[in-house]
Design a protein around this motif. Structure first.
Motif, PDB file in Angstrom:
ATOM      1  N   THR A  69       0.696  -1.372   0.027  1.00  0.00           N
ATOM      2  CA  THR A  69       0.052  -0.114  -0.223  1.00  0.00           C
ATOM      3  C   THR A  69       0.847   1.097   0.155  1.00  0.00           C
ATOM      4  N   GLU A  70       1.966   1.051   0.332  1.00  0.00           N
ATOM      5  CA  GLU A  70       2.720   2.477   0.695  1.00  0.00           C
ATOM      6  C   GLU A  70       4.082   3.151  -0.956  1.00  0.00           C
ATOM      7  N   LYS A  75       3.683   0.526  -4.213  1.00  0.00           N
ATOM      8  CA  LYS A  75       3.451   0.716  -4.985  1.00  0.00           C
ATOM      9  C   LYS A  75       4.008   1.086  -7.346  1.00  0.00           C
TER      10      LYS A  75
END
Length: 529
Positions: free
Chosen positions: A260-261, A265
């Motif tokens: 998710t960071e 990504k």
């Protein structure tokens, strides 16, 4: 003057005093005695030597007398003591209503003391008198405050009381609003040298000063104090860290490269983009599999190389996310095996170039010893060696998830420990050995007269591959936290993109942009030239 000096020292002080009580008839008795003593007269006319007292005697001349019946306190205790002795004597003499007391009785002191234990009566003002088993009376005191009256006189104002006969919690009452503190102020005076130290700090005594003088020093990082006026700070447990105010310990933040960071990504995007490019190249080769260019470059090894490149791209995804026991074992072994498969295909293509040149020499039949079957066996053999290394690594001392508490004090780095560093460097070293061998062979074959010499492209791809992984080693060792994983993923993607572009970009250019060059006549023309 004496009262003024005394008040300047003791003004505003608090103290306990015997309760004032109104004793019926005491005032008249004391006034009569006071009158007769001061004016040397006789109110009863029993003594002929003294003159009778006047009813309208002038009191101005006695203005300096400070006696005040209302301020008498200990007289109450005397009053109660007299009545207590009287009740004791009544008990000993067996006096009762309607009967006369015994007269010819010798009373001894100890008998009076013994009888006092059973005394229980109420005086006229409503106070009850009795003694407990230790012989003590019930403690009743007033809390008095030294104040100055409106006329400048010193007064003892009641501001509370203590009554031991009342239930617990109601025995002591203090009216703080009625207290006049030293200096004539209503504000509570500060009676200490230093203010109390709040939680998150600890006391440090000031050199050469009393113990009540201290400095409040904040607790160091990683330590806390959760009480007021703490003398020291305590260390937080290993997996905890002190809060911003240093008054509690909070669980340390756990850090790893997550999906998710932003960094995760970006790496996922380039991973999937590389897979898509590889599939596009494979589709382009599949569509043109019967053309001279694809056939001339060993289509079977080319498709196997593209397949292994897609696995190389995808294996970088195993490095993202929270490390687990299985993901730690998978990420390094998948990386080692897929890259060996990829380099083995390139090595096979390089050997094919060399063998093809030898086959063009007069009387040479070397190609029959390195046909398609031998090429497949070569790829499987080199890959099998890496599989054996990985199996030994996972069997003896495999990688495992580790909470790294040493690198950062305020957070936990969740990472994959190598288990056996020898296993990791053996896997990486074997990949490097094959890449170096492939680079040397391709460098030797770069100027061979071939219709479409792949050796030049392989040389560049292996040069980039080796440069990336040589740079990776110091960067991997020195990178902190989840950047270690990011560096490893970057090395995987950079080397994969390098192989994909250096080997397949020139072929794709001809297939898409210059299809007129993809003819047997053109290739044969180049060969004759």
């Amino acid at each position: 003057m004496k009262h003024h000096i005394c008040f300047s020292v003791l003004g505003g002080a608090l103290g306990f005093a015997v309760q004032k009580a109104n004793i019926s008839g005491l005032e008249d008795f004391l006034v009569r005695g006071f009158w007769e003593t001061e004016f040397l007269c006789n109110g009863t006319n029993t003594e002929k030597s003294q003159k009778p007292c006047k009813a309208n005697q002038d009191l101005v001349e006695l203005s300096n007398n400070d006696d005040d019946v209302e301020e008498l306190r200990y007289s109450t205790n005397i009053y109660k003591a007299v009545y207590a002795i009287s009740h004791s004597l009544h008990r000993i003499l067996k006096c009762s209503e309607g009967q006369a007391c015994k007269k010819a009785v010798e009373i001894k002191p100890w008998e009076v003391v013994e009888a006092l234990k059973y005394v229980n009566f109420t005086v006229k003002n409503g106070d009850r008198v009795w003694f407990d088993q230790t012989g003590a009376a019930v403690a009743r005191y007033e809390v008095v405050n030294w104040q100055r009256g409106t006329d400048g006189s010193v007064q003892f104002r009641p501001v509370g009381y203590y009554d031991a006969s009342l239930p617990s919690g109601k025995r002591f009452v203090l009216n703080t609003d009625a207290i006049m503190w030293p200096g004539g102020t209503k504000e509570l005076p500060v009676s200490v040298c230093s203010e109390s130290c709040r939680p998150g700090t600890h006391k440090v005594l000031q050199k050469g000063k009393p113990v009540c003088c201290f400095d409040c020093v904040p607790c160091p990082v990683g330590e806390f104090s959760n009480t007021t006026d703490s003398i020291d700070c305590k260390k937080c447990p290993e997996a905890y860290w002190s809060s911003q105010n240093r008054d509690a310990c909070l669980p340390k933040e756990i850090e790893f490269l997550s999906f998710t960071e932003v960094m995760g990504k970006i790496l996922i995007f380039f991973t999937l983009f590389g897979v898509v490019l590889t599939l596009i190249v494979a589709t382009l080769f599949l569509v043109n599999k019967d053309t001279p260019l694809v056939k001339a470059n060993n289509s079977e090894l080319s498709f196997l190389l593209l397949f292994s490149l897609s696995l190389c791209f995808l294996c970088s995804l195993t490095f993202i996310g929270q490390p687990t026991e299985w993901s730690c074992m998978l990420r390094h072994t998948a990386f080692g095996i897929t890259f060996v498969l990829c380099i083995s295909c390139i090595l096979g293509k390089t050997i094919v170039v060399l063998m093809a040149f030898k086959a063009t020499l007069p009387g040479s039949n070397v190609m029959k010893w390195f046909g398609p079957a031998q090429q497949r066996l070569t790829v499987l053999f080199f890959t099998f060696i890496q599989v054996i290394i990985c199996i030994l690594w996972l069997t003896i001392n495999p990688p495992f998830p580790l909470k790294n508490l040493q690198y950062y004090m305020e957070k936990i780095i969740l990472e994959c420990a190598l288990g056996s560093p020898v296993g990791f460097w053996a896997v990486l070293g074997y990949v490097g050995f094959l890449a170096l061998l492939c680079f040397v062979l391709a460098f030797l074959a770069r100027k061979l007269p071939d219709t479409f010499n792949e050796a030049k492209h392989i040389t560049f791809s292996m040069l980039i591959f080796c440069a990336v992984w040589i740079t990776f080693i110091p960067a991997y060792v020195s990178s902190p936290g989840n950047l270690t994983v990011a560096v490893e993923i970057f090395a995987i993607l950079a080397s994969s993109y390098g192989i994909l572009f250096c080997i397949f970009a020139p072929k794709c250019f001809i297939l898409v942009v210059r299809p007129e060059l993809n003819t047997k006549k053109h290739l044969l023309g180049k060969t004759q030239h």
